[in-house]
Enzyme design. Structure first.
Site, PDB file in Angstrom:
ATOM      1  N   SER A 298      -5.753  26.122  -5.163  1.00 41.20           N
ATOM      2  CA  SER A 298      -4.674  26.265  -6.129  1.00 41.20           C
ATOM      3  C   SER A 298      -5.186  26.283  -7.569  1.00 41.20           C
ATOM      4  CB  SER A 298      -3.643  25.145  -5.899  1.00 41.20           C
ATOM      5  OG  SER A 298      -2.462  25.382  -6.598  1.00 41.20           O
ATOM      6  N   ASP A 309     -13.805  36.317 -13.417  1.00 38.34           N
ATOM      7  CA  ASP A 309     -13.351  37.640 -13.852  1.00 38.34           C
ATOM      8  C   ASP A 309     -13.963  38.041 -15.190  1.00 38.34           C
ATOM      9  OD1 ASP A 309     -11.867  38.076 -11.622  1.00 38.34           O
ATOM     10  OD2 ASP A 309      -9.921  38.170 -12.618  1.00 38.34           O
ATOM     11  N   LYS A 323      -5.137  29.359  -1.726  1.00 39.13           N
ATOM     12  CA  LYS A 323      -3.706  29.124  -1.995  1.00 39.13           C
ATOM     13  C   LYS A 323      -3.328  29.821  -3.307  1.00 39.13           C
ATOM     14  CE  LYS A 323      -0.245  25.555  -2.871  1.00 39.13           C
ATOM     15  NZ  LYS A 323       0.078  25.982  -4.250  1.00 39.13           N
TER      16      LYS A 323
END
Length: 452
Positions: A298, A309, A323
């Protein structure tokens, strides 16, 4: 406690609201709510039969709470109803203080399994492992228990014993383990210094986690004689998540301003939100490693995904939990709570990690020599009723590079040689090799005013 009459009144009011309005010509009006209306009539009839004919007196409150739980159990595993006592414990969790054992659990099929023991808690000290199946608590089987009920049974006053019955891969039969509850105050951030490289362990994301992390960085710089850090390991292993705003704030520490960190999209892509970094107090561009495993879930995946990224950090470890859904918590009139899944979240590049998780740049197993062995730890994809990855995201994931082993240029570092934690040892050795080679962190990503 409300009487059954008041429940009936409320149900009748709901039926009237759902009933289609009468037409002036007297004909039966068409309504998209008719199936729901008919099912509520069936529910009211069953409730009446139970009240009047069940062999023993019934508890109205338990009946209604059971009905709500049953309804939510047709949805994803993270949408749950919490009775007042469970909801109260959940609110205590976000403050970081509660009495209990320190175990994060989830349902996998018909079983309750350990997602992760929280570091420095009775469960961790007793040797509880991620992937352990929780068969019984104090002699009572967990079969049919909800996750909330399991957590409630493990929590309570410090000093009281809880008897857990566990099944683990390699066990011939379940084993019993007695653990004494403790007053658990989770210090969400701990740090240590290894030859000018910081190790920052973030256990979960609770109130003020980002503030504690910044203070720990400053403390380690002071311990380093005021000199800049040579690098840092952000350790998110076995971090089950927590408050999303704190995950955003932690990511923001290493990113320049005005960059998307995480976005969410609700049903049909509506109610989209986006959290961005702020252009202040950004950490220097030293090399950064994020250490993850199957217990990183999460909010941990939000941080790992954002830093990956933008190329700001190298991700080491094993595949994360996966998740990628967002829950909102609603307090109800009687003190109970509803945790409802309302959206999916996405990394800055639009990746959803739901069911798949974050793939590390370098695969580093928990122990040396276990590469390629089956990982027994449960993940989102193993949970009953979990959301499937979106087809478009699944196709994009096919082109993601598979994780590889550490570069051959990485050499064992004598400063970390005595560590028994193999993944941390490798992360520190990797950073030391990068620093010695004179490599720099990726060029800072320029801020953008574009919206997504």
């Amino acid at each position: 406690m409300r009487s059954l009459h008041s429940w009936r009144a409320a149900l009748a009011a709901g039926l009237l609201l759902l009933a289609p309005p009468a037409r002036a010509d007297g004909r039966e009006p068409a309504s998209t709510n008719t199936p729901t209306y008919e099912q509520l009539e069936v529910f009211a009839r069953v409730l009446s039969y139970v009240e009047n004919n069940y062999v023993e007196p019934v508890d109205d409150k338990k009946l209604m709470q059971g009905a709500i739980k049953g309804m939510l159990e047709t949805l994803d595993p993270h949408t749950v109803f919490m009775p007042p006592e469970v909801f109260k414990e959940m609110k205590i969790d976000t403050s970081g203080e509660f009495g209990g054992l320190g175990i994060e659990v989830a349902r996998k099929g018909d079983s309750i399994v350990v997602v992760a023991p929280i570091d420095d808690t009775p469960a961790a000290r007793a040797g509880i492992r991620a992937g352990d199946e929780l068969v019984a608590i104090d002699g009572e089987s967990t079969q049919g228990m909800g996750v909330g009920d399991v957590l409630q049974r493990m929590r309570g006053p410090a000093g009281k014993r809880v008897l857990l019955t566990l099944m683990r891969e390699g066990f011939n039969a379940p084993r019993e383990l007695a653990i004494i509850r403790d007053h658990i105050r989770i210090i969400s951030v701990e740090g240590a210094l290894y030859g000018g490289i910081a190790h920052l362990k973030v256990k979960n994301f609770q109130d003020r986690t980002a503030l504690y992390l910044r203070k720990e960085l400053d403390r380690l710089r002071e311990q380093n004689g005021g000199k800049p850090l040579r690098g840092a390991v952000l350790d998110l292993r076995n971090n089950p998540g927590g408050l999303v705003d704190q995950a955003v704030a932690v990511s923001d520490l290493w990113l320049p301003g005005n960059l998307p960190i995480v976005s969410t999209r609700g049903r049909n892509g509506i109610k989209a939100t986006e959290d961005r970094s702020r252009d202040r107090d950004t950490e220097p561009d030293y090399p950064l490693v994020v250490l993850v495993n199957a217990g990183s879930a999460s909010a941990s995946e939000i941080v790992a995904g954002a830093l990956q990224d933008y190329g700001r950090a190298t991700i080491l470890g094993t595949q994360t939990f996966g998740k990628g859904s967002v829950q909102t918590v609603i307090e109800l009139e009687d003190g109970s709570g509803l945790k409802l899944t309302i959206a999916r979240y996405y990394t800055p590049k639009g990746r959803s990690i739901q069911e798949k998780g974050i793939t590390p740049d370098y695969q580093v197993p928990e122990t040396a020599g276990t590469k390629g062995m089956k990982d027994p730890q449960p993940r989102e994809k193993d949970l009953e009723r979990h959301f499937k990855a979106e087809p478009s995201v699944a196709s994009e994931s096919d082109v993601v590079a598979k994780p590889k082993g550490l570069p051959e240029s990485v050499r064992d570092w004598d400063v970390a040689a005595k560590l028994t934690d193999y993944q941390l040892k490798m992360a520190l050795s990797y950073l030391n090799s990068v620093a010695n080679a004179g490599a720099k962190a990726p060029a800072p990503v320029k801020a953008s005013n574009e919206t997504r």
